[in-house]
Design a protein around this motif. Structure first.
Motif, PDB file in Angstrom:
ATOM      1  N   PHE A  50     -53.268  79.602  27.256  1.00 48.14           N
ATOM      2  CA  PHE A  50     -54.123  80.794  27.265  1.00 48.14           C
ATOM      3  C   PHE A  50     -54.113  81.503  25.909  1.00 48.14           C
ATOM      4  CE2 PHE A  50     -53.465  80.772  32.009  1.00 48.14           C
ATOM      5  CZ  PHE A  50     -54.755  80.361  32.288  1.00 48.14           C
ATOM      6  N   LYS A  51     -52.965  81.502  25.236  1.00 52.37           N
ATOM      7  CA  LYS A  51     -52.904  82.114  23.906  1.00 52.37           C
ATOM      8  C   LYS A  51     -53.808  81.377  22.923  1.00 52.37           C
ATOM      9  CE  LYS A  51     -48.284  84.098  24.183  1.00 52.37           C
ATOM     10  NZ  LYS A  51     -46.888  84.028  23.706  1.00 52.37           N
ATOM     11  N   LYS A  54     -57.385  82.231  23.694  1.00 50.83           N
ATOM     12  CA  LYS A  54     -57.703  83.578  23.214  1.00 50.83           C
ATOM     13  C   LYS A  54     -57.928  83.590  21.710  1.00 50.83           C
ATOM     14  CE  LYS A  54     -55.372  86.317  26.744  1.00 50.83           C
ATOM     15  NZ  LYS A  54     -54.285  87.258  27.021  1.00 50.83           N
ATOM     16  N   LYS A  55     -57.090  82.842  20.973  1.00 50.45           N
ATOM     17  CA  LYS A  55     -57.267  82.773  19.517  1.00 50.45           C
ATOM     18  C   LYS A  55     -58.617  82.178  19.160  1.00 50.45           C
ATOM     19  CE  LYS A  55     -52.415  82.272  18.166  1.00 50.45           C
ATOM     20  NZ  LYS A  55     -51.412  81.348  17.609  1.00 50.45           N
ATOM     21  N   ILE A  57     -61.321  82.129  20.988  1.00 51.27           N
ATOM     22  CA  ILE A  57     -62.388  83.059  21.345  1.00 51.27           C
ATOM     23  C   ILE A  57     -62.497  84.169  20.313  1.00 51.27           C
ATOM     24  CG2 ILE A  57     -63.064  84.810  23.041  1.00 51.27           C
ATOM     25  CD1 ILE A  57     -61.996  82.912  25.205  1.00 51.27           C
ATOM     26  N   LYS A  58     -61.341  84.683  19.854  1.00 58.41           N
ATOM     27  CA  LYS A  58     -61.364  85.731  18.828  1.00 58.41           C
ATOM     28  C   LYS A  58     -62.002  85.218  17.537  1.00 58.41           C
ATOM     29  CE  LYS A  58     -57.476  88.518  20.357  1.00 58.41           C
ATOM     30  NZ  LYS A  58     -56.108  88.976  20.071  1.00 58.41           N
TER      31      LYS A  58
END
Length: 97
Positions: A50-51, A54-55, A57-58
């Motif tokens: 998930f991390k 998220k990276k 997506i950012k």
């Protein structure tokens, strides 16, 4: 006519597959059975996955914002160029009338 031909092909193909299976069963019986090895399962660290997501997506949002900002900047520049070109011609045309 077509239905009869289709039925004949279906029945003959089933008989053919059966004949192949009957011939191969004795050969398959003679093969050694492999022992089942215990497969070591790796534990999945969902938090790391998930991390990473998220990276990514950012990063996508960052580049998308940057691209939008540059496009807006270019639009403003183009609109200013068009305004100056139009305004000079426009006022000259009005004066001539």
């Amino acid at each position: 006519m077509f239905v009869i031909a289709a039925k004949i092909i279906l029945i003959s193909s089933i008989i053919g597959m059966g004949a192949i299976a009957v011939r191969k069963i004795p050969v398959l019986k003679t093969l050694p059975v492999p022992e089942k090895e215990q497969v070591k399962r790796k534990k999945i660290s969902w938090s790391l996955i998930f991390k990473e997501i998220k990276k990514k997506i950012k990063n996508c949002w960052f580049f998308l914002r940057k691209k939008i900002f540059l496009n807006l900047k270019n639009l403003k520049r183009h609109s200013k160029e068009k305004e100056t070109k139009l305004s000079d011609d426009y006022w000259e045309k009005i004066r001539k009338r």
